[in-house]
Design a protein around this motif. Structure first.
Motif, PDB file in Angstrom:
ATOM      1  N   PHE A 111       0.832  -1.193   0.000  1.00 48.39           N
ATOM      2  CA  PHE A 111       0.000   0.000   0.000  1.00 48.39           C
ATOM      3  C   PHE A 111       0.877   1.258   0.000  1.00 48.39           C
ATOM      4  O   PHE A 111       1.952   1.295   0.617  1.00 48.39           O
ATOM      5  CB  PHE A 111      -0.890   0.038   1.248  1.00 48.39           C
ATOM      6  N   GLY A 112       0.415   2.303  -0.700  1.00 48.55           N
ATOM      7  CA  GLY A 112       1.058   3.606  -0.641  1.00 48.55           C
ATOM      8  C   GLY A 112       2.499   3.623  -1.090  1.00 48.55           C
ATOM      9  O   GLY A 112       3.320   4.343  -0.514  1.00 48.55           O
ATOM     10  N   THR A 139      -3.092   4.625  -0.940  1.00 47.75           N
ATOM     11  CA  THR A 139      -2.832   4.743   0.492  1.00 47.75           C
ATOM     12  C   THR A 139      -4.170   4.625   1.216  1.00 47.75           C
ATOM     13  O   THR A 139      -5.034   5.499   1.067  1.00 47.75           O
ATOM     14  CB  THR A 139      -2.176   6.090   0.831  1.00 47.75           C
ATOM     15  N   PRO A 140      -4.405   3.556   1.962  1.00 42.18           N
ATOM     16  CA  PRO A 140      -5.722   3.340   2.569  1.00 42.18           C
ATOM     17  C   PRO A 140      -5.971   4.249   3.765  1.00 42.18           C
ATOM     18  O   PRO A 140      -5.025   4.706   4.421  1.00 42.18           O
ATOM     19  CB  PRO A 140      -5.673   1.881   3.001  1.00 42.18           C
ATOM     20  N   ASN A 141      -7.248   4.480   4.036  1.00 37.50           N
ATOM     21  CA  ASN A 141      -7.617   5.176   5.271  1.00 37.50           C
ATOM     22  C   ASN A 141      -7.420   4.272   6.482  1.00 37.50           C
ATOM     23  O   ASN A 141      -7.329   4.741   7.612  1.00 37.50           O
ATOM     24  CB  ASN A 141      -9.072   5.638   5.206  1.00 37.50           C
ATOM     25  N   GLY A 142      -7.391   2.977   6.230  1.00 45.87           N
ATOM     26  CA  GLY A 142      -7.175   1.997   7.293  1.00 45.87           C
ATOM     27  C   GLY A 142      -7.242   0.605   6.711  1.00 45.87           C
ATOM     28  O   GLY A 142      -7.686   0.406   5.578  1.00 45.87           O
ATOM     29  N   PHE A 166     -13.220 -10.565  11.875  1.00 46.29           N
ATOM     30  CA  PHE A 166     -12.552  -9.361  11.396  1.00 46.29           C
ATOM     31  C   PHE A 166     -12.247  -8.452  12.586  1.00 46.29           C
ATOM     32  O   PHE A 166     -13.030  -8.371  13.539  1.00 46.29           O
ATOM     33  CB  PHE A 166     -13.424  -8.639  10.376  1.00 46.29           C
ATOM     34  N   ASP A 167     -11.124  -7.743  12.511  1.00 48.31           N
ATOM     35  CA  ASP A 167     -10.691  -6.902  13.626  1.00 48.31           C
ATOM     36  C   ASP A 167     -11.519  -5.642  13.793  1.00 48.31           C
ATOM     37  O   ASP A 167     -11.401  -4.946  14.812  1.00 48.31           O
ATOM     38  CB  ASP A 167      -9.215  -6.511  13.458  1.00 48.31           C
ATOM     39  N   ALA A 168     -12.345  -5.323  12.805  1.00 53.17           N
ATOM     40  CA  ALA A 168     -13.206  -4.137  12.867  1.00 53.17           C
ATOM     41  C   ALA A 168     -14.419  -4.396  11.972  1.00 53.17           C
ATOM     42  O   ALA A 168     -14.392  -5.312  11.138  1.00 53.17           O
ATOM     43  CB  ALA A 168     -12.449  -2.888  12.414  1.00 53.17           C
ATOM     44  N   PRO A 169     -15.494  -3.635  12.126  1.00 55.40           N
ATOM     45  CA  PRO A 169     -16.682  -3.852  11.294  1.00 55.40           C
ATOM     46  C   PRO A 169     -16.382  -3.704   9.807  1.00 55.40           C
ATOM     47  O   PRO A 169     -15.600  -2.843   9.390  1.00 55.40           O
ATOM     48  CB  PRO A 169     -17.647  -2.755  11.770  1.00 55.40           C
ATOM     49  N   VAL A 170     -17.012  -4.565   9.016  1.00 56.10           N
ATOM     50  CA  VAL A 170     -16.854  -4.568   7.561  1.00 56.10           C
ATOM     51  C   VAL A 170     -18.125  -3.998   6.934  1.00 56.10           C
ATOM     52  O   VAL A 170     -19.218  -4.523   7.156  1.00 56.10           O
ATOM     53  CB  VAL A 170     -16.598  -5.996   7.041  1.00 56.10           C
ATOM     54  N   GLY A 228     -12.470   3.717   1.911  1.00 54.15           N
ATOM     55  CA  GLY A 228     -11.011   3.698   1.913  1.00 54.15           C
ATOM     56  C   GLY A 228     -10.395   2.679   2.848  1.00 54.15           C
ATOM     57  O   GLY A 228      -9.191   2.719   3.105  1.00 54.15           O
ATOM     58  N   ILE A 229     -11.186   1.737   3.352  1.00 49.80           N
ATOM     59  CA  ILE A 229     -10.701   0.686   4.248  1.00 49.80           C
ATOM     60  C   ILE A 229     -10.485  -0.588   3.435  1.00 49.80           C
ATOM     61  O   ILE A 229     -11.365  -0.998   2.670  1.00 49.80           O
ATOM     62  CB  ILE A 229     -11.691   0.418   5.400  1.00 49.80           C
ATOM     63  N   TYR A 230      -9.331  -1.224   3.621  1.00 51.76           N
ATOM     64  CA  TYR A 230      -8.970  -2.389   2.820  1.00 51.76           C
ATOM     65  C   TYR A 230      -8.605  -3.583   3.710  1.00 51.76           C
ATOM     66  O   TYR A 230      -8.217  -3.416   4.867  1.00 51.76           O
ATOM     67  CB  TYR A 230      -7.769  -2.072   1.917  1.00 51.76           C
ATOM     68  N   GLY A 231      -8.723  -4.769   3.122  1.00 49.97           N
ATOM     69  CA  GLY A 231      -8.271  -5.973   3.804  1.00 49.97           C
ATOM     70  C   GLY A 231      -6.769  -5.961   3.987  1.00 49.97           C
ATOM     71  O   GLY A 231      -6.023  -5.571   3.077  1.00 49.97           O
TER      72      GLY A 231
END
Length: 397
Positions: A111-112, A139-142, A166-170, A228-231
């Motif tokens: 990324f980025g 470049t992801p937001n997260g 998953f570590d955060a909501p999808v 902007g959130i990616y795996g």
């Protein structure tokens, strides 16, 4: 008479014309002029083309997904040399086609990062052309990582669900689900279901066939989940399904029976949760063996007991239900329900059951008026009817 005369004259003129045509080539004595065109001494051979280089993504591209196709293709020529390097100057793995006209990246990118092409192409005209340029990945937001409950080389019981956390909501669950595949050595009907925004489980319609080999592939790195959130990572798991063992326990008969491949192999007296207290009732429904412990410390402040160590503890839900040995309740086993929700066996019987069990075995409990459900945590998968389970797939929406 006039009409006939006109006909004779016209006919005579036609004969004269035909006569001239027939004699002209034989009597002229003049050589025919040479033809012009492709065989003319003045014709020139077509020039050979120079190499044309095409980039994917295009040179100068930005916000490129790190798992998007990346390649160079040369027409009217071949690739003489080619490297793709990351910002640290390290070469990216790639593969050149057998005819040396195409190069494809062979690993995920970061990324980025800005990646740079360098090399040359040789055209059919014998001239070289540079391969050059660069592109930049998004470049992801997260990013969101994942965990899976099954391990490589492990053997599980026939009720084992595949649980991805998953570590955060999808947000875009469909995108995530399309990237998660399950392959089996024999045909097995199954489906993913989302239990909430962070948990996706896959289970068969009915219990797994004994002996099934299972491959799980989570190609989640670079999958865009929205905003902007990616795996963050890929993951695989290869495991086996063991023999078919099913426990059938009844709170009213006070028995726990073990069936191996359809045959009764054990029938133990048991004591279940006390029905007079709603907080102590053992849930009915299909439980799944989640973990196994030779000894386990039990604590329940609501009922004022702490660090009570029990032997041969087999966890069957996240609400504190176990099958375990407990000598102080042997007097009630087979006749009364006196536990705080667990299934009590004698220590000797608990050891026998423990030695026969696998994580993933089903434990089917009947007889109580309280049903296992989502409030009891993983794994309540088998309490959900199949049609409802399929409707919980993000791809069924």
């Amino acid at each position: 008479m006039k009409a006939r005369s006109r006909w004779v004259l016209v006919a005579a003129g036609l004969v004269a014309a035909l006569g001239l045509t027939a004699c002209s080539s034989d009597t002229s004595g003049t050589p025919a002029a040479p033809a012009t065109g492709a065989h003319s001494p003045t014709a020139q051979a077509a020039p050979k083309p120079s190499a044309a280089v095409a980039y994917t993504p295009t040179a100068g591209a930005t916000d490129v997904n790190p798992v998007a196709p990346v390649s160079v293709k040369v027409t009217d020529g071949t690739i003489q040399s080619l490297t793709l390097t990351n910002p640290a100057g390290e070469k990216v793995i790639g593969k050149l086609s057998a005819d040396h006209t195409t190069w494809n990246v062979g690993e995920p990118l970061g990324f980025g990062k800005t990646y740079t092409w360098s090399g040359t192409a040789l055209g059919a005209d014998g001239a070289t052309k540079p391969i050059a340029g660069e592109f930049t990945t998004v470049t992801p937001n997260g990013t969101i990582g994942t965990r899976i409950n099954t391990g490589d080389g492990k053997t599980y019981g026939v009720a084992m669900p595949i649980a991805v956390t998953f570590d955060a909501p999808v947000d875009d669950k469909a995108a995530a689900e399309r990237a998660m595949t399950v392959r089996t050595s024999v045909p097995v009907e199954g489906s993913w279901a989302w239990l909430d925004d962070t948990r996706a489980h896959w289970r068969p319609k009915t219990y797994w066939p004994a002996g099934t080999e299972v491959h799980v592939n989570l190609k989640l790195y670079g999958v865009h989940y929205g905003d902007g959130i990616y795996g963050a990572d890929d993951m695989t798991a290869d495991f086996s399904i063991g023999r078919k063992q099913v426990v059938k326990a009844n709170t009213q008969t006070h028995r726990l029976k073990v069936y191996r491949d359809g045959k009764l192999t054990a029938d133990f007296p048991a004591s279940f949760g006390m029905e007079s207290d709603p907080g102590r009732v053992t849930n009915s429904g299909t439980h799944v063996v989640m973990s196994m412990h030779e000894s386990y410390s039990m604590t329940n402040p609501q009922y004022d007991y702490y660090d009570v160590v029990v032997p041969w503890a087999v966890r069957i839900s996240n609400n504190g239900e176990f099958v375990h040995g407990y000598a102080p309740s042997v007097w009630a086993q087979g006749s009364q329900n006196v536990s705080h929700g667990c299934v009590n066996l004698s220590p000797a019987d608990a050891k026998k059951y423990f030695d026969s069990a696998l994580v993933g075995d089903p434990v089917e409990i009947t007889g109580s008026d309280k049903q296992l459900d989502a409030a009891d945590g993983d794994y309540y998968d088998w309490t959900v009817p199949w049609d409802e389970w399929k409707s919980m797939s993000a791809l069924a929406q």
